[in-house]
Design a protein around this motif. Structure first.
Motif, PDB file in Angstrom:
ATOM      1  N   THR A  12      -1.980  -1.137  -4.908  1.00 56.34           N
ATOM      2  CA  THR A  12      -2.761  -0.822  -3.712  1.00 56.34           C
ATOM      3  C   THR A  12      -3.836  -1.875  -3.457  1.00 56.34           C
ATOM      4  O   THR A  12      -4.050  -2.307  -2.318  1.00 56.34           O
ATOM      5  CB  THR A  12      -3.400   0.572  -3.859  1.00 56.34           C
ATOM      6  OG1 THR A  12      -2.379   1.534  -4.144  1.00 56.34           O
ATOM      7  CG2 THR A  12      -4.120   0.974  -2.585  1.00 56.34           C
TER       8      THR A  12
ATOM      9  N   SER B 224      -8.104   0.391   0.719  1.00 63.57           N
ATOM     10  CA  SER B 224      -7.329   0.088  -0.484  1.00 63.57           C
ATOM     11  C   SER B 224      -8.187   0.253  -1.740  1.00 63.57           C
ATOM     12  O   SER B 224      -7.709   0.735  -2.775  1.00 63.57           O
ATOM     13  CB  SER B 224      -6.751  -1.327  -0.411  1.00 63.57           C
ATOM     14  OG  SER B 224      -7.759  -2.311  -0.543  1.00 63.57           O
TER      15      SER B 224
ATOM     16  N   ILE C 268       0.838  -1.203   0.000  1.00 67.45           N
ATOM     17  CA  ILE C 268       0.000   0.000   0.000  1.00 67.45           C
ATOM     18  C   ILE C 268       0.869   1.248   0.000  1.00 67.45           C
ATOM     19  O   ILE C 268       0.568   2.236  -0.699  1.00 67.45           O
ATOM     20  CB  ILE C 268      -0.981  -0.034   1.182  1.00 67.45           C
ATOM     21  CG1 ILE C 268      -2.036  -1.128   0.948  1.00 67.45           C
ATOM     22  CG2 ILE C 268      -1.656   1.322   1.368  1.00 67.45           C
ATOM     23  CD1 ILE C 268      -3.045  -1.287   2.058  1.00 67.45           C
TER      24      ILE C 268
ATOM     25  N   GLY D 183      -4.486  -4.556  -0.224  1.00 70.27           N
ATOM     26  CA  GLY D 183      -5.741  -4.728   0.492  1.00 70.27           C
ATOM     27  C   GLY D 183      -6.224  -6.165   0.488  1.00 70.27           C
ATOM     28  O   GLY D 183      -6.756  -6.667   1.485  1.00 70.27           O
TER      29      GLY D 183
END
Length: 421
Positions: A407, A313, A249, A411
């Motif tokens: 990203t 995310s 992330i 998540g």
């Protein structure tokens, strides 16, 4: 067993136990101010002061010089943060384990900023900045761990939201201070150095902490100490997945922000890209503030972390897709708001999650230092990935799609953590 030893064992048990007493607002405020000091001193030189200083020293080689100086500083951060954390865990000072490192780190960081300000060569700037990074990362080890030490689970995401916001506020406030309140590189460094110490003092002076009894400090073994920095993902899988999630992330965030100024100039054709970056940063910070604390409270109330990290995310990936598809100023403003809202959720909940997967209570600061490598490591890796993506994989559209995918992957992988809801 002697009475003194029994008292030491009771003190050690209380020190390492999961906290249950809620912290007060004043504790959170002063810890947040100390955290603000760290990130203001970190980010403002990288964004403003170092580029100006190196442009004056070496106008033709300024880009390479900036990469060299910030890269060396990042390397120092990767080493010093977990090292200072490990030493903090073993500190038996009568002032506690964390406060000496907060104040000492603030003073060393301020000294490093002052040394950097006085330099007139690239080598001198690099040395000064590395000194500053060493001090500030020692301070960071001190301000990161009190949440795990003192804050009960029922408050942890909310408090983490306040301290997490200081990362963004530090950049905005530092930019305002060094562009509006003071002028010149030397005065900018000097003001940051002073604020670093001043903002650290209230927490250090107002909030005593338990002392680690000397009898409970393990005998020093150099090899065992060195080995302790490797936290096996096989033995501690939740810690490993939390580290990888944070790395991905933060890598997505680094990819998305690294070339923002050039994106505004080359793709959006915004007239003053420097001002544009500042405007987007303010919008981002405002929306992060709007989500971090409320979502932190909800997370604490329902006792869930992972679903909020997944949500954050997805929201941040939507912002990246928006930048990939629409190269306009209104789209950039909208993306900054969406990204800020998602990152505010992430700042609050992920830090709380991380404190719940630490392998050993006696090594909290060291293990959080290892986790923090997932913050600084992407800053080193992002330039190596972003440049070829822009050159060969779709320019800024490819860059922001890569941001979204990275990203989202972070998540998704948070769901592999089993010890936290």
């Amino acid at each position: 067993m002697s009475q003194a030893l029994q008292e030491d064992e009771r003190a050690g048990t209380a020190l390492l136990a999961e906290p249950t007493v809620p912290v007060r607002a004043g504790w959170t405020v002063t810890l947040s101010l100390a955290t603000l000091a760290v990130f203001m001193a970190f980010m403002t030189p990288i964004q403003i002061l170092l580029p100006l200083q190196l442009q004056h020293i070496d106008p033709h080689g300024k880009s390479g010089a900036l990469s060299l100086v910030t890269g060396l500083g990042a390397l120092v951060a990767v080493v010093v943060n977990p090292l200072a954390g490990a030493l903090s865990d073993r500190t038996t000072s009568r002032f506690g384990r964390r406060r000496p490192w907060i104040l000492g780190g603030a003073l060393a960081g301020a000294a490093g900023l002052a040394v950097t300000a006085s330099q007139h060569t690239v080598t001198g700037v690099a040395v000064g900045w590395c000194v500053g990074q060493a001090g500030l990362n020692a301070m960071l080890a001190g301000v990161t761990t009190p949440i795990a030490d003192r804050v009960p689970l029922s408050q942890r995401a909310q408090v983490s939201g306040w301290t997490g916001l200081m990362q963004s506020f530090g950049l905005v406030l530092g930019a305002l201070v060094t562009t509006l309140l003071v002028t010149g590189v030397w005065s900018g460094y000097g003001t940051l150095a002073l604020l670093t110490v001043v903002l650290a003092v209230p927490f250090v002076l107002r909030h005593p902490e338990p002392v680690l009894p000397r009898a409970l400090r393990p005998a020093f073994d150099g090899r065992a100490f060195a080995r302790s920095f490797w936290v096996s993902p096989k033995r501690h899988p939740d810690f490993g997945w939390a580290w990888l999630t944070r790395f991905l992330i933060n890598l997505g965030n680094a990819l998305g922000t690294l070339y923002l100024l050039y994106f505004l100039s080359d793709a959006v054709h915004y007239g003053d890209p420097g001002t544009g970056v500042l405007i987007l940063t303010v919008v981002y910070t405002l929306f992060a503030a709007l989500t971090a604390i409320p979502v932190g409270r909800v997370s604490d109330r329902v006792g869930r972390r992972k679903s909020f990290v997944v949500l954050s995310s997805v929201v941040m990936a939507v912002a990246a897709v928006l930048l990939a598809l629409l190269h306009t100023w209104p789209a950039a403003l909208a993306a900054a708001a969406v990204l800020g809202a998602g990152y505010g959720v992430y700042l609050a909940v992920d830090q709380a999650l991380v404190t719940q997967v630490l392998p050993e209570a006696r090594d909290r600061a060291k293990d959080l230092g290892v986790i923090n490598i997932a913050n600084s490591g992407p800053q080193v890796l992002a330039p190596a990935l972003a440049a070829p993506i822009i050159a060969h994989l779709g320019n800024y559209t490819g860059l922001y799609l890569a941001t979204a995918l990275t990203t989202l992957l972070g998540g998704i992988l948070v769901r592999r953590i089993h010890g936290v809801a």
